[in-house]
Design an enzyme around this catalytic site. Structure first.
Site, mmCIF file in Angstrom:
data_model
loop_
_atom_site.group_PDB
_atom_site.id
_atom_site.type_symbol
_atom_site.label_atom_id
_atom_site.label_comp_id
_atom_site.label_asym_id
_atom_site.label_seq_id
_atom_site.Cartn_x
_atom_site.Cartn_y
_atom_site.Cartn_z
ATOM 1 N N GLY A 184 -7.412 -11.130 2.205
ATOM 2 C CA GLY A 184 -7.383 -11.122 0.669
ATOM 3 C C GLY A 184 -6.850 -9.898 -0.039
ATOM 4 C CG HIS A 185 -6.828 -5.467 -0.726
ATOM 5 N ND1 HIS A 185 -6.015 -4.462 -0.497
ATOM 6 C CD2 HIS A 185 -7.567 -5.132 -1.705
ATOM 7 C CE1 HIS A 185 -6.042 -3.546 -1.636
ATOM 8 N NE2 HIS A 185 -7.178 -3.880 -2.167
ATOM 9 C CG PHE A 186 -3.209 -7.531 -2.647
ATOM 10 C CD1 PHE A 186 -4.205 -7.787 -3.586
ATOM 11 C CD2 PHE A 186 -2.868 -6.054 -2.501
ATOM 12 C CE1 PHE A 186 -4.993 -6.665 -4.422
ATOM 13 C CE2 PHE A 186 -3.321 -5.234 -3.296
ATOM 14 C CZ PHE A 186 -4.286 -5.478 -4.216
#
Length: 210
Positions: free
Chosen positions: A13-15
């Site tokens: 999720g990052h990123f």
């Protein structure tokens, strides 16, 4: 040192599509490096903890990407005073500084117990490593408990108890209660329990007298 690989969970999720190591993890890694630094100043580091207190002047100068190797460096800014440690920390990748911060931590003695938050342990009780203390138990001052001992819930261990290693004390027991000797006039007295002893539920053991 930390080898940053593409299979790190945080890259999901990052990123998405543009993986960058989160800055908060870089700061945490620098703080842990600082913890190793300050624990190296005491002769028995296994009996201490370093508690992170604050960070100042945090700067992220380069992105940290999959494939990078992070190298951390910490130095004391001032000598340790009263357990307070002030440090300058750096993180390097590819020969460049990618992050830096001033960190402050406190070094404090740990009793190394695995106790529930609902138990009460007097701060001057001497509890060895790997002692398990269950909820609603009370341990008074002037108590010594050996390593590997398990203490069940609702146990009361009063002043003067000397409990050995690898004991099992079941719920409801009262250890080192006031002597029942009619000649007792408040003088120092002890309850000494040897290693590998089992004390069953709701047993009361009183301190001995001469």
């Amino acid at each position: 040192m930390k080898n940053v690989t593409m299979n790190e969970d945080f890259f999901v999720g990052h990123f998405p599509g543009s993986p960058v190591m989160p800055g908060v993890l870089q700061v945490e890694a620098m703080a842990q490096c600082g913890g190793i630094l300050v624990l190296s100043t005491v002769p028995d580091p296994e009996n201490y903890l370093t508690i992170f207190m604050k960070m100042d002047n945090v700067k992220f100068k380069q992105k940290v990407l999959p494939g990078d190797t992070l190298i951390f460096k910490c130095d004391l800014i001032t000598p340790i005073r009263r357990g307070i440690c002030h440090m300058q920390a750096y993180a390097y990748a590819n020969g460049k500084v990618v992050a830096e911060a001033e960190l402050m931590a406190q070094i404090s003695k740990s009793n190394n117990t695995m106790n529930q938050p609902l138990a009460y342990v007097h701060p001057q009780a001497k509890i060895a490593r790997n002692v398990v203390i269950e909820p609603f138990t009370t341990i008074h001052n002037n108590v010594t408990i050996g390593s590997g001992t398990w203490i069940g819930s609702n146990v009361t261990i009063m002043e003067g108890a000397r409990i050995g290693k690898n004991c099992r004390i079941f719920p409801g027991a009262v250890i080192s209660a006031i002597p029942q000797d009619l000649k007792f006039e408040g003088e120092d007295s002890l309850t000494v329990i040897g290693d590998n002893t089992t004390i069953r539920e709701c047993v009361t053991i009183n301190r001995g007298t001469k």
